[in-house]
Design an enzyme around this catalytic site. Structure first.
Site, PDB file in Angstrom:
ATOM      1  N   ASN A  25      12.680  -3.990   1.926  1.00 55.13           N
ATOM      2  CA  ASN A  25      12.710  -3.839   0.383  1.00 55.13           C
ATOM      3  C   ASN A  25      11.773  -5.082  -0.232  1.00 55.13           C
ATOM      4  O   ASN A  25      11.209  -5.008  -1.243  1.00 55.13           O
ATOM      5  CB  ASN A  25      13.890  -4.088   0.039  1.00 55.13           C
ATOM      6  N   TRP A  46      16.374   7.018  -2.489  1.00 54.57           N
ATOM      7  CA  TRP A  46      15.348   6.499  -1.741  1.00 54.57           C
ATOM      8  C   TRP A  46      14.646   5.914  -2.364  1.00 54.57           C
ATOM      9  O   TRP A  46      13.125   6.172  -2.585  1.00 54.57           O
ATOM     10  CB  TRP A  46      14.798   7.858  -1.011  1.00 54.57           C
ATOM     11  N   THR A  87       5.735   5.882 -10.091  1.00 52.49           N
ATOM     12  CA  THR A  87       5.470   7.152  -9.070  1.00 52.49           C
ATOM     13  C   THR A  87       6.703   7.926  -8.485  1.00 52.49           C
ATOM     14  O   THR A  87       6.438   8.966  -7.952  1.00 52.49           O
ATOM     15  CB  THR A  87       4.511   6.585  -8.064  1.00 52.49           C
ATOM     16  N   LYS A  97      30.620  54.441 -29.025  1.00 51.65           N
ATOM     17  CA  LYS A  97      29.268  53.915 -29.350  1.00 51.65           C
ATOM     18  C   LYS A  97      29.277  53.432 -30.956  1.00 51.65           C
ATOM     19  O   LYS A  97      29.854  54.223 -31.856  1.00 51.65           O
ATOM     20  CB  LYS A  97      28.193  54.859 -29.278  1.00 51.65           C
ATOM     21  N   GLU A 153      24.677  57.174 -20.118  1.00 47.80           N
ATOM     22  CA  GLU A 153      25.387  57.678 -21.558  1.00 47.80           C
ATOM     23  C   GLU A 153      25.592  59.203 -21.232  1.00 47.80           C
ATOM     24  O   GLU A 153      24.879  60.195 -21.084  1.00 47.80           O
ATOM     25  CB  GLU A 153      24.427  57.300 -22.481  1.00 47.80           C
ATOM     26  N   GLU A 163      13.656  11.670  -4.629  1.00 47.37           N
ATOM     27  CA  GLU A 163      14.114  10.136  -4.223  1.00 47.37           C
ATOM     28  C   GLU A 163      15.017   9.718  -5.154  1.00 47.37           C
ATOM     29  O   GLU A 163      15.941   8.934  -4.673  1.00 47.37           O
ATOM     30  CB  GLU A 163      12.640   9.177  -4.416  1.00 47.37           C
ATOM     31  N   CYS A 201      23.724  52.323 -25.245  1.00 48.99           N
ATOM     32  CA  CYS A 201      22.214  52.552 -25.546  1.00 48.99           C
ATOM     33  C   CYS A 201      21.952  51.732 -26.876  1.00 48.99           C
ATOM     34  O   CYS A 201      21.472  50.674 -26.705  1.00 48.99           O
ATOM     35  CB  CYS A 201      22.110  54.197 -25.746  1.00 48.99           C
ATOM     36  N   GLY A 225      -1.869  -3.668 -19.935  1.00 45.42           N
ATOM     37  CA  GLY A 225      -1.477  -2.278 -19.444  1.00 45.42           C
ATOM     38  C   GLY A 225       0.229  -1.977 -19.342  1.00 45.42           C
ATOM     39  O   GLY A 225       1.061  -2.856 -19.601  1.00 45.42           O
TER      40      GLY A 225
END
Length: 636
Positions: A436, A470, A460, A115, A46, A465, A170, A455
């Site tokens: 698989n 994957w 995971t 400004k 400035e 993946e 500023c 349950g």
């Protein structure tokens, strides 16, 4: 501007208060140096042409005329230069004086931006000298040329909006409604701030946070250029605290009380992508009728990047215990809510002795502690198959025991062999069916066991993946809640290492062994020495590369050639070009072909900015074609 990178410079040269000719020469020298170093946008402090601290000298006509003459000389010096420059100068018009950012390009003064907010408190008394813009005064004569005098100016590179700049000064940044808010909504993606902020105890931290937040909030690059120690020290000192930010991240920052030139490369392509993705409703491609467009045309060139990119972008450079604790808490809180909602008793999960199941088990333990439940209600199941090695089986059993959860061992080999007979598959044929069938049998065991024990099956599989596909469809792909679904492989390792240090003792040793084990689905028989024969990263590529590809391709939508460019720069010390090309092509092929698995994902908590859940961030048709992406790579 290859791949959207614009090199910018915040220049704080040596100045002398009211010595305009000296300051002019230093500014010209800094422009030439920054341009030679590749900067296409250079910003000065400035009022640097005369000094912010001139006081009542601003009322002297001789000083103001000297500043005008110096501006003309500075502009002439830039002829043939393809750098947009902003210089701070006092500009007189109709008996008023304006504190301006003067924009200069290729020998011409483009505009003077006054400004907006003039501080008049404490050590600041700008209203003694300067005026706010009079809407009737929208041009000014500088050196015989009429140029715009307006704080609603946007500077565009050519006819494209990819490199678009605006200026504030500023105090404008400190104001509740900064001009840059409107500027960026109109389309500017880089904000420059010409500043003269005196140094006080604690002010640097506040200033730094202010620039970071503004650049993040407005999804812009922000070049903050501060006055240095050439200003008067009668009542204040100035530290030259220059900061260059991009979307809330500091790219470069100067040392306090050291004048000089600070450089960084701002990725305007990324900023445009982020705006389109996150906040397209706030930004307009066009310009409001009150705004003036000024055009400049810099050179198209490859920018030599000085900035670096982390090899592990999912792990923050400042990652610490608090960050790890937060991620693990997000995971366990999501799982906790699912248990409170369903009212079930147990958690059932397969534990293989690998990374993902170890992290899922650690999260389950945290969840049950938070619920005030007995850890024995977590049932961790080891399910040895054709490829299970002694090492991984022992790691799984040791971890289960050390954590104090219920252990079950249910081999799947006999079940799978009977299944082969049922479907007429030759056990000697170790094809995808051979692999698989084991994964699906394990899922069948877990699902039925969870039903029997009241349950939920805890998934995971991790984000890496899922990106590569994957996972066995309706095998490890399926669960009742996936705690790792937003955690990429590199981060899985990081979190396990954190938990190992936190838990210590036997658990630390076991987790360290797991971290040191080759990543493998262990679906093919071990080698003759009983070691893992099927190594995931030999088959699909290094996860450190794939996580890098995933982050920049999905988080920012970068084109394949840009992802490649960043990868070549980042991994030059680890992989050669052919290796990076091989796995990058593989990444895109797998990502497109395996979308059908992501389209049928179970619920799982989002923990970061990249998520592939079809209910959250990623909606993609399963039959989308990858040709455009692969062709982009082939052109290289």
């Amino acid at each position: 501007m290859q791949y959207g990178f614009i090199k910018v410079c915040a220049a704080t040269p040596e100045i002398r208060v009211a010595d305009v000719e000296f300051n002019r020469d230093k500014i010209i020298e800094a422009i030439r140096t920054s341009s030679k170093n590749g900067s296409r946008l250079t910003v000065f402090p400035e009022l640097c042409i005369c000094g912010y601290t001139c006081g009542d000298l601003f009322n002297q006509t001789a000083l103001i005329k000297a500043c005008e003459a110096a501006l003309v000389e500075i502009a002439k010096s830039t002829s043939g230069n393809k750098t947009l420059v902003f210089v701070g100068a006092p500009i007189a018009k109709s008996g008023k004086l304006y504190n301006c950012a003067v924009a200069i390009f290729n020998g011409e003064i483009l505009a003077a931006i006054p400004k907006t907010f003039l501080p008049n408190y404490g050590e600041f008394y700008e209203k003694r000298y300067f005026s706010t813009l009079d809407s009737s005064d929208l041009t000014v004569d500088i050196g015989g040329v009429e140029v715009p005098l307006d704080n609603r100016v946007i500077f565009k590179c050519g006819n494209k909006s990819a490199f678009t700049v605006c200026a504030e000064i500023c105090e404008d940044l400190w104001a509740p409604c900064s001009p840059s808010i409107n500027h960026t909504q109109i389309g500017a993606n880089i904000v420059v701030n010409l500043s003269c902020s005196d140094e006080l105890v604690g002010k640097a931290d506040y200033r730094r946070n202010l620039v970071k937040v503004q650049s993040g909030k407005l999804i812009c690059g922000y070049v903050y250029c501060d006055a240095g120690d050439g200003e008067s020290s009668t009542d204040m000192t100035f530290s030259g605290h220059n900061i260059i930010c991009e979307n809330g991240n500091i790219l470069s920052e100067s040392q306090l009380f050291e004048n000089g030139l600070l450089y960084a490369e701002i990725d305007v392509e990324m900023l445009e992508s982020e705006r389109a993705r996150l906040a397209s409703g706030y930004y307009s491609a066009g310009v409001d009728s009150d705004y003036l467009e000024c055009y400049f045309d810099t050179v198209e060139e490859q920018v030599e990047l000085s900035r670096t990119f982390s090899k592990t972008p999912f792990i923050a450079d400042n990652a610490n215990d608090d960050r790890c604790e937060l991620i693990l808490t997000i995971q366990s809180t999501g799982l906790k809510k699912r248990y409170l909602h369903t009212g079930v008793k147990t958690a059932v999960l397969g534990v293989s002795g690998g990374l993902d199941s170890a992290l899922a088990l650690l999260v389950a333990c945290r969840t049950f502690r938070a619920l005030g439940r007995d850890l024995k209600d977590i049932v961790a199941v080891s399910m040895p198959g054709f490829g299970t090695t002694r090492k991984t089986k022992n790691s799984a059993l040791k971890l289960i025991q050390a954590l104090g959860v219920t252990s079950k061992t249910i081999p799947v080999t006999d079940c799978v062999k009977r299944h082969f007979k049922d479907i007429g598959h030759d056990e000697a044929d170790k094809n995808v069916t051979y692999e698989n069938a084991q994964a699906r049998m394990r899922t069948l065991v877990l699902m039925d066991l969870a039903n029997d024990l009241d349950g939920l099956v805890i998934g995971t599989g991790d984000l890496s993946e899922l990106a590569l596909g994957w996972a066995t469809y309706n095998g490890d792909h399926m669960s009742m809640y996936g705690v790792n679904c937003s955690v990429p492989k590199t981060l899985v390792k990081h979190l396990i290492a954190y938990e190992a240090e936190k838990l210590g003792g036997a658990v630390k040793k076991i987790l360290t062994d797991i971290l040191d084990t080759e990543i493998s689905p262990e679906l093919l028989p071990p080698d003759s020495q009983g070691n893992i024969s099927q190594k995931t990263e030999d088959l699909v590529g290094p996860y450190i590369l794939h996580d890098f590809f995933l982050y920049y391709a999905i988080r920012y939508g970068f084109s394949p050639d840009k992802v490649r460019y960043l990868a070549l720069k980042t991994f030059s010390d680890m992989f050669d070009e052919k290796i990076i090309d091989k796995w990058l092509e593989s990444f895109y092929k797998r990502f497109f072909s395996q979308q059908f698995k992501r389209s049928a994902l179970p619920d799982g908590v989002k923990i970061g900015s990249v998520c592939l859940s079809p209910r959250a961030d990623w909606r993609m048709p399963s039959d989308a074609v990858s040709n455009a992406f692969l062709n982009n790579l082939k052109k290289l």
